[in-house]
Design a protein around this motif. Structure first.
Motif, PDB file in Angstrom:
ATOM      1  N   ASP A 101       0.377  -0.834   0.440  1.00 12.57           N
ATOM      2  CA  ASP A 101       0.103  -0.002   0.406  1.00 12.57           C
ATOM      3  C   ASP A 101       0.878   1.782  -0.044  1.00 12.57           C
ATOM      4  OD1 ASP A 101      -2.272  -1.750   0.265  1.00 12.57           O
ATOM      5  OD2 ASP A 101      -2.461  -1.526   1.638  1.00 12.57           O
ATOM      6  N   ALA A 102       1.927   1.047   1.033  1.00 10.72           N
ATOM      7  CA  ALA A 102       2.920   2.334   0.788  1.00 10.72           C
ATOM      8  C   ALA A 102       3.634   2.979  -0.578  1.00 10.72           C
ATOM      9  CB  ALA A 102       3.989   2.501   1.673  1.00 10.72           C
ATOM     10  N   ILE A 103       3.777   1.601  -0.862  1.00 10.87           N
ATOM     11  CA  ILE A 103       4.730   1.613  -2.517  1.00 10.87           C
ATOM     12  C   ILE A 103       3.588   3.045  -3.351  1.00 10.87           C
ATOM     13  CG2 ILE A 103       5.398   0.445  -4.505  1.00 10.87           C
ATOM     14  CD1 ILE A 103       6.018  -1.588  -2.452  1.00 10.87           C
ATOM     15  N   ALA A 104       1.758   1.795  -3.382  1.00 12.15           N
ATOM     16  CA  ALA A 104       1.049   2.542  -4.796  1.00 12.15           C
ATOM     17  C   ALA A 104       0.601   3.537  -4.217  1.00 12.15           C
ATOM     18  CB  ALA A 104      -0.477   2.065  -4.502  1.00 12.15           C
ATOM     19  N   ALA A 105       0.945   3.966  -2.512  1.00 11.59           N
ATOM     20  CA  ALA A 105       0.805   5.749  -2.266  1.00 11.59           C
ATOM     21  C   ALA A 105       1.747   6.751  -2.404  1.00 11.59           C
ATOM     22  CB  ALA A 105       0.329   5.581  -0.604  1.00 11.59           C
ATOM     23  N   THR A 106       3.452   6.012  -2.831  1.00 11.88           N
ATOM     24  CA  THR A 106       3.597   7.468  -2.817  1.00 11.88           C
ATOM     25  C   THR A 106       4.764   7.030  -4.035  1.00 11.88           C
ATOM     26  OG1 THR A 106       5.594   5.526  -1.750  1.00 11.88           O
ATOM     27  CG2 THR A 106       4.672   7.564  -0.339  1.00 11.88           C
ATOM     28  N   LEU A 107       4.803   6.048  -4.885  1.00  9.18           N
ATOM     29  CA  LEU A 107       5.158   5.456  -6.209  1.00  9.18           C
ATOM     30  C   LEU A 107       4.065   5.680  -7.026  1.00  9.18           C
ATOM     31  CD1 LEU A 107       8.258   3.326  -4.839  1.00  9.18           C
ATOM     32  CD2 LEU A 107       8.352   5.971  -5.139  1.00  9.18           C
ATOM     33  N   PRO A 108       3.101   6.734  -7.770  1.00  8.39           N
ATOM     34  CA  PRO A 108       2.334   6.452  -8.454  1.00  8.39           C
ATOM     35  C   PRO A 108       2.990   6.014  -9.892  1.00  8.39           C
ATOM     36  CG  PRO A 108       2.341   9.254  -8.045  1.00  8.39           C
ATOM     37  CD  PRO A 108       3.809   7.655  -6.890  1.00  8.39           C
ATOM     38  N   GLY A 109       2.117   5.179 -10.287  1.00 12.15           N
ATOM     39  CA  GLY A 109       3.116   4.951 -11.850  1.00 12.15           C
ATOM     40  C   GLY A 109       3.971   3.670 -11.783  1.00 12.15           C
ATOM     41  N   ALA A 110       4.465   3.058 -10.532  1.00 12.49           N
ATOM     42  CA  ALA A 110       5.264   2.356 -10.498  1.00 12.49           C
ATOM     43  C   ALA A 110       4.878   1.390 -10.459  1.00 12.49           C
ATOM     44  CB  ALA A 110       5.958   2.744  -9.398  1.00 12.49           C
ATOM     45  N   SER A 111       5.335  -0.092 -10.925  1.00 12.26           N
ATOM     46  CA  SER A 111       4.452  -0.737 -11.072  1.00 12.26           C
ATOM     47  C   SER A 111       5.359  -2.487  -9.952  1.00 12.26           C
ATOM     48  CB  SER A 111       4.945  -2.258 -12.459  1.00 12.26           C
ATOM     49  OG  SER A 111       3.998  -1.811 -12.982  1.00 12.26           O
ATOM     50  N   TRP A 112       4.287  -3.124  -9.396  1.00  9.55           N
ATOM     51  CA  TRP A 112       4.982  -3.834  -7.869  1.00  9.55           C
ATOM     52  C   TRP A 112       5.328  -5.628  -8.314  1.00  9.55           C
ATOM     53  CZ3 TRP A 112       2.962  -7.739  -4.943  1.00  9.55           C
ATOM     54  CH2 TRP A 112       3.076  -8.507  -4.136  1.00  9.55           C
ATOM     55  N   GLN A 113       6.300  -5.815  -7.915  1.00  9.54           N
ATOM     56  CA  GLN A 113       6.238  -7.542  -8.505  1.00  9.54           C
ATOM     57  C   GLN A 113       7.355  -7.974  -6.483  1.00  9.54           C
ATOM     58  OE1 GLN A 113       9.946  -8.538 -11.012  1.00  9.54           O
ATOM     59  NE2 GLN A 113       8.584 -10.469 -11.658  1.00  9.54           N
ATOM     60  N   ARG A 114       6.185  -8.905  -6.735  1.00  7.19           N
ATOM     61  CA  ARG A 114       5.916 -10.164  -5.670  1.00  7.19           C
ATOM     62  C   ARG A 114       7.613 -10.064  -5.566  1.00  7.19           C
ATOM     63  NH1 ARG A 114       2.131 -14.162  -2.636  1.00  7.19           N
ATOM     64  NH2 ARG A 114       3.388 -14.142  -0.910  1.00  7.19           N
ATOM     65  N   CYS A 115       8.393 -10.159  -4.638  1.00 14.59           N
ATOM     66  CA  CYS A 115      10.215 -10.475  -5.207  1.00 14.59           C
ATOM     67  C   CYS A 115       9.653 -12.285  -4.359  1.00 14.59           C
ATOM     68  CB  CYS A 115      10.998 -10.335  -3.175  1.00 14.59           C
ATOM     69  SG  CYS A 115      12.314 -11.261  -3.619  1.00 14.59           S
ATOM     70  N   ARG A 116      10.740 -13.374  -5.368  1.00 14.10           N
ATOM     71  CA  ARG A 116      10.573 -14.505  -5.487  1.00 14.10           C
ATOM     72  C   ARG A 116      11.699 -14.822  -4.746  1.00 14.10           C
ATOM     73  NH1 ARG A 116      13.000 -14.360 -11.948  1.00 14.10           N
ATOM     74  NH2 ARG A 116      14.443 -15.159 -11.060  1.00 14.10           N
ATOM     75  N   THR A 117      12.187 -14.197  -4.192  1.00  9.51           N
ATOM     76  CA  THR A 117      12.975 -15.358  -3.167  1.00  9.51           C
ATOM     77  C   THR A 117      11.911 -15.194  -1.877  1.00  9.51           C
ATOM     78  OG1 THR A 117      15.410 -14.800  -4.104  1.00  9.51           O
ATOM     79  CG2 THR A 117      15.231 -14.935  -1.379  1.00  9.51           C
ATOM     80  N   HIS A 118      10.801 -13.782  -1.586  1.00  8.52           N
ATOM     81  CA  HIS A 118      10.383 -14.990  -0.279  1.00  8.52           C
ATOM     82  C   HIS A 118       9.240 -15.233  -0.668  1.00  8.52           C
ATOM     83  CE1 HIS A 118      12.045 -10.301   0.750  1.00  8.52           C
ATOM     84  NE2 HIS A 118      11.986 -10.579   1.726  1.00  8.52           N
ATOM     85  N   PHE A 119       8.734 -15.094  -2.326  1.00  3.38           N
ATOM     86  CA  PHE A 119       8.068 -15.831  -2.628  1.00  3.38           C
ATOM     87  C   PHE A 119       8.205 -17.134  -2.036  1.00  3.38           C
ATOM     88  CE2 PHE A 119       5.464 -18.571  -5.718  1.00  3.38           C
ATOM     89  CZ  PHE A 119       4.406 -18.624  -4.579  1.00  3.38           C
ATOM     90  N   MET A 120       9.334 -17.401  -2.073  1.00  4.13           N
ATOM     91  CA  MET A 120      10.125 -19.228  -2.790  1.00  4.13           C
ATOM     92  C   MET A 120       9.485 -19.689  -1.219  1.00  4.13           C
ATOM     93  SD  MET A 120      10.326 -21.565  -4.324  1.00  4.13           S
ATOM     94  CE  MET A 120      11.092 -20.871  -6.385  1.00  4.13           C
ATOM     95  N   ARG A 121      10.395 -18.103  -0.291  1.00  6.60           N
ATOM     96  CA  ARG A 121      10.418 -19.013   1.168  1.00  6.60           C
ATOM     97  C   ARG A 121       9.329 -19.529   1.855  1.00  6.60           C
ATOM     98  NH1 ARG A 121      13.964 -14.958   2.890  1.00  6.60           N
ATOM     99  NH2 ARG A 121      15.658 -14.952   2.377  1.00  6.60           N
ATOM    100  N   ASN A 122       8.096 -18.944   1.288  1.00  2.00           N
ATOM    101  CA  ASN A 122       6.497 -19.261   1.271  1.00  2.00           C
ATOM    102  C   ASN A 122       6.383 -20.189   1.024  1.00  2.00           C
ATOM    103  OD1 ASN A 122       7.299 -16.909   3.100  1.00  2.00           O
ATOM    104  ND2 ASN A 122       6.083 -15.504   1.307  1.00  2.00           N
ATOM    105  N   LEU A 123       6.172 -20.509  -0.495  1.00  3.34           N
ATOM    106  CA  LEU A 123       5.625 -21.955  -1.208  1.00  3.34           C
ATOM    107  C   LEU A 123       6.501 -22.688  -0.392  1.00  3.34           C
ATOM    108  CD1 LEU A 123       4.570 -22.551  -3.747  1.00  3.34           C
ATOM    109  CD2 LEU A 123       6.951 -22.438  -4.571  1.00  3.34           C
ATOM    110  N   LEU A 124       7.506 -23.039  -0.366  1.00  2.59           N
ATOM    111  CA  LEU A 124       8.015 -23.890  -0.185  1.00  2.59           C
ATOM    112  C   LEU A 124       7.689 -24.647   1.455  1.00  2.59           C
ATOM    113  CD1 LEU A 124      12.240 -24.007  -1.530  1.00  2.59           C
ATOM    114  CD2 LEU A 124      10.304 -25.563  -1.913  1.00  2.59           C
TER     115      LEU A 124
END
Length: 182
Positions: A101-124
């Motif tokens: 939410d903070a990224i969306a509020a402060t960096l308009p026009g920027a895309s957000w991508q979920r970090c693959r490393t953090h996601f992989m930890r969650n997935l495993l």
């Protein structure tokens, strides 16, 4: 010794960010133990790394906050913007709701991508330990594709394959698809 470094650290933390545009930015936090008022408490160290106009990674800022919540992230990113963070096209981070939410509020026009490393930890955590290496290898093939269309196709294939062996992991991978493939 630490007091002699305070000025140097403060100069680094408040310096103007003059390497703009920073097209790519990564945000992360680390919980550490800190001595405060004679006792040990957990605090969060937040950090931003950006790719500057010359194509080099640059540490944009570092701060210590009491909790990794939306208010702390909002204040931190606003501080970066005030110091000159501009031109951001893509931000990569974990999926902490306050951070997104903070990224969306402060960096308009920027895309957000979920970090693959953090996601992989969650997935495993959703597959048996004996299958983690296999699942990790399968998921990494998603990102080894030559173009966006093939990446999406491979994502669908891996979700389908995981549904048979690890339904919980398949559901998480399917749900996270838009954020991972941004």
């Amino acid at each position: 010794l630490a007091q002699s470094l305070d000025g140097i650290v403060e100069d680094f933390r408040t310096r103007p960010l003059d390497g703009a545009p920073y097209a790519y930015v990564t945000l992360d936090a680390l919980v550490v133990k800190c001595r405060e008022g004679g006792r040990i408490v957990n605090v969060c160290v937040v950090h931003a790394v950006g790719v500057n106009r010359d194509g080099f990674r640059e540490s944009l800022g570092l701060d210590v906050v009491t909790a990794e919540d939306g208010a702390a992230w909002l204040a931190y990113i606003r501080g970066l913007v005030a110091r000159g963070l501009t031109g951001v096209k893509l931000v990569s981070s974990d999926a902490h709701p306050g951070l997104v939410d903070a990224i969306a509020a402060t960096l308009p026009g920027a895309s957000w991508q979920r970090c693959r490393t953090h996601f992989m930890r969650n997935l495993l955590t959703r597959v048996p330990k004996s299958a983690q290496g296999f699942v990790a290898t399968m998921v990494r093939t998603i990102f080894a594709q030559p173009d966006a269309a093939t990446v999406r196709e491979q994502h669908g294939r891996i979700v389908a394959q995981l549904e048979v062996r690890a339904a919980a992991a398949a559901a998480l991978l399917d749900e996270a698809g838009p954020d991972l493939l941004a």
